[in-house]
Design an enzyme around this catalytic site. Structure first.
Site, mmCIF file in Angstrom:
data_model
loop_
_atom_site.group_PDB
_atom_site.id
_atom_site.type_symbol
_atom_site.label_atom_id
_atom_site.label_comp_id
_atom_site.label_asym_id
_atom_site.label_seq_id
_atom_site.Cartn_x
_atom_site.Cartn_y
_atom_site.Cartn_z
ATOM 1 N N CYS A 232 0.815 -1.227 0.000
ATOM 2 C CA CYS A 232 0.000 0.000 0.000
ATOM 3 C C CYS A 232 0.845 1.271 0.000
ATOM 4 O O CYS A 232 0.310 2.376 -0.152
ATOM 5 C CB CYS A 232 -0.965 -0.001 1.173
ATOM 6 S SG CYS A 232 -2.170 -1.333 1.047
ATOM 7 N N HIS B 223 -2.790 7.290 2.799
ATOM 8 C CA HIS B 223 -3.285 6.025 2.251
ATOM 9 C C HIS B 223 -4.600 5.694 2.949
ATOM 10 O O HIS B 223 -4.697 5.734 4.179
ATOM 11 C CB HIS B 223 -2.248 4.931 2.499
ATOM 12 C CG HIS B 223 -2.804 3.551 2.343
ATOM 13 N ND1 HIS B 223 -3.455 3.160 1.196
ATOM 14 C CD2 HIS B 223 -2.843 2.491 3.188
ATOM 15 C CE1 HIS B 223 -3.859 1.912 1.340
ATOM 16 N NE2 HIS B 223 -3.503 1.483 2.535
ATOM 17 N N ASN C 248 -10.246 0.290 1.014
ATOM 18 C CA ASN C 248 -8.783 0.365 0.874
ATOM 19 C C ASN C 248 -8.421 -0.222 -0.492
ATOM 20 O O ASN C 248 -8.606 -1.420 -0.718
ATOM 21 C CB ASN C 248 -8.141 -0.434 2.021
ATOM 22 C CG ASN C 248 -6.624 -0.474 1.950
ATOM 23 O OD1 ASN C 248 -6.030 -0.203 0.899
ATOM 24 N ND2 ASN C 248 -5.997 -0.838 3.044
#
Ligand code: COA
Length: 369
Positions: free
Chosen positions: A130, A272, A302
């Site tokens: 990520c 993020h 996500n």
């Protein structure tokens, strides 16, 4: 691609295009609750997520990456099917950052470059889970600073639906599929859009916190078929949560200090999109008002390496970022990896909205503490 000799000062990477794309299919929390032992309230209060977009069967990461890449090139004023106004190839490097490549070999970027009609551009993947987009930005900035490339297309794209066990309620609720892309060109460090002041880090002693155990050389060299658990994405959510808050705050602080910025100088904190509680904890820790924290995790979940460029595209599409606004980007992911960088927003046409806005709703029970 020509390799130039060095001279000073090194060019800076300047943002000149942005876009996001998500597959049309929406999966709501209620739909997940039909097949998993969970419910909308649990998901919303623990994560802030209300829905996510999911790729159709057969739709791969490169399919999403091509859509976002095409839109970003268009936003930058380039015609992806041909040549731009100065008559050269639009970009000379394509970087795809992903945890879900189309195949273990080859990298996904060359196929994306070919499908975008980008000729002989250099093309390769960056893997930092990520954190991939911030690592990709640093890589692109390095290519530009070293004069190996003058324009770079950077795409963050992930299809977590292909690696998360659909029966794993802890992970199936969190992730969504999507892609976000930016175009960077060579420019000056003091012009709007210049990307700079990076902080990157890793701690591989915690590699087991986020992992797919099988699929690579470690498991292939062992005896026996991998189990179902080994074949799917695994995450120790509770421990990851604590690391995410700590590492993101530390990285953001280091970056601000490196640039001589105070937290109050940040107009938009673009973290993020892991989980709304994580984002708010980091913003609180930095002393940033939560209103300055860009969050679209409620609508897309996500999305891994896509999450920061998708959040940028979402915000830019709503004209919520103005030219001259100062941005702090901070990411965290498996590895463990983390990274941050700063950028001042340039003059850009608003990109197309990556997804439909959420319907107005009562937000009282949507606000996790
Ligand atoms: N629905 C209902 N209950 C669930 C559930 C779900 N979808 N997922 C887990 N639970 C249960 C657990 O089984 C556990 O039950 P138990 O107490 O009977 O054992 C209970 O909820 C608490 O589990 P826990 O893991 O402690 O919950 P949590 O508050 O930590 O929330 C996450 C779980 C995954 C939402 C949270 O840990 C998290 O967001 N972690 C970070 C993940 C992330 O952002 N990763 C990306 C980083 S790049």
């Amino acid at each position: 691609m020509p390799v130039h000799t060095f001279s000073t000062p090194a060019p800076a990477a300047v943002l000149c295009g942005v876009a996001g794309w998500v597959p049309p299919r929406v999966v709501t929390n209620d739909e997940l609750a039909e097949r998993l032992d969970t419910d909308d309230t649990w998901i919303r209060t623990r994560t802030g997520i209300r829905r996510r977009h999911v790729a159709e069967p057969g739709q791969a990461t490169s399919d999403l990456a091509v859509e976002a890449g095409r839109l970003a090139l268009r936003n930058a004023g380039f015609d992806p099917a041909g040549t731009d106004s100065v008559g050269t190839d639009p970009v000379d490097a394509v970087i795809v950052t992903t945890t879900t490549p189309d195949r273990p070999c080859p990298a996904t970027a060359p196929a994306v470059a070919a499908r975008l009609g980008l000729g002989r551009a250099a093309a390769f993947d960056v893997g930092a889970v990520c954190t991939g987009f911030v690592y990709g930005l640093a890589t692109a900035a390095g290519l530009i600073a070293s004069r190996v490339a003058t324009r770079v297309l950077l795409i963050g794209a992930d299809t977590y639906s292909t690696i998360v066990d659909p029966l794993d309620r802890a992970n199936a609720i969190i992730f969504g599929d999507g892609a976000g892309a930016v175009v960077l060109r060579a420019g000056h460090a003091d012009e709007p859009g210049a990307v700079g002041h990076f902080d990157l880090g890793s701690d591989g002693t915690h590699e087991d916190l986020i992992m797919i155990a099988a699929g690579g050389s470690r498991r292939r060299s062992a005896a026996g078929e991998p189990t179902r658990a080994e074949r799917h994405f695994a995450m120790r959510g509770n421990e990851v949560y604590r690391h995410a808050v700590t590492r993101m705050a530390e990285s953001a602080r280091a970056t601000l200090a490196g640039a001589g910025w105070k937290a109050d100088d940040v107009d938009h904190f673009v973290p993020h999109q892991a989980n709304l509680r994580i984002l708010h904890s980091v913003a609180d820790d930095l002393g940033l008002p939560r209103e300055r924290c860009v969050a679209n995790v409620d609508a897309v979940g996500n999305t891994g390496a896509a999450s920061i460029p998708l959040a940028l595209a979402d915000t830019a599409a709503r004209s919520a970022i103005r030219p001259g606004d100062r941005l702090l980007l901070t990411a965290f992911g498996g590895g463990l990896t983390w990274g941050s960088c700063l950028l001042t927003w340039p003059e850009l046409p608003p990109p197309a909205a990556p997804h439909d806005p959420l319907v107005p709703h009562d937000t009282r029970e949507d606000t996790p503490s």
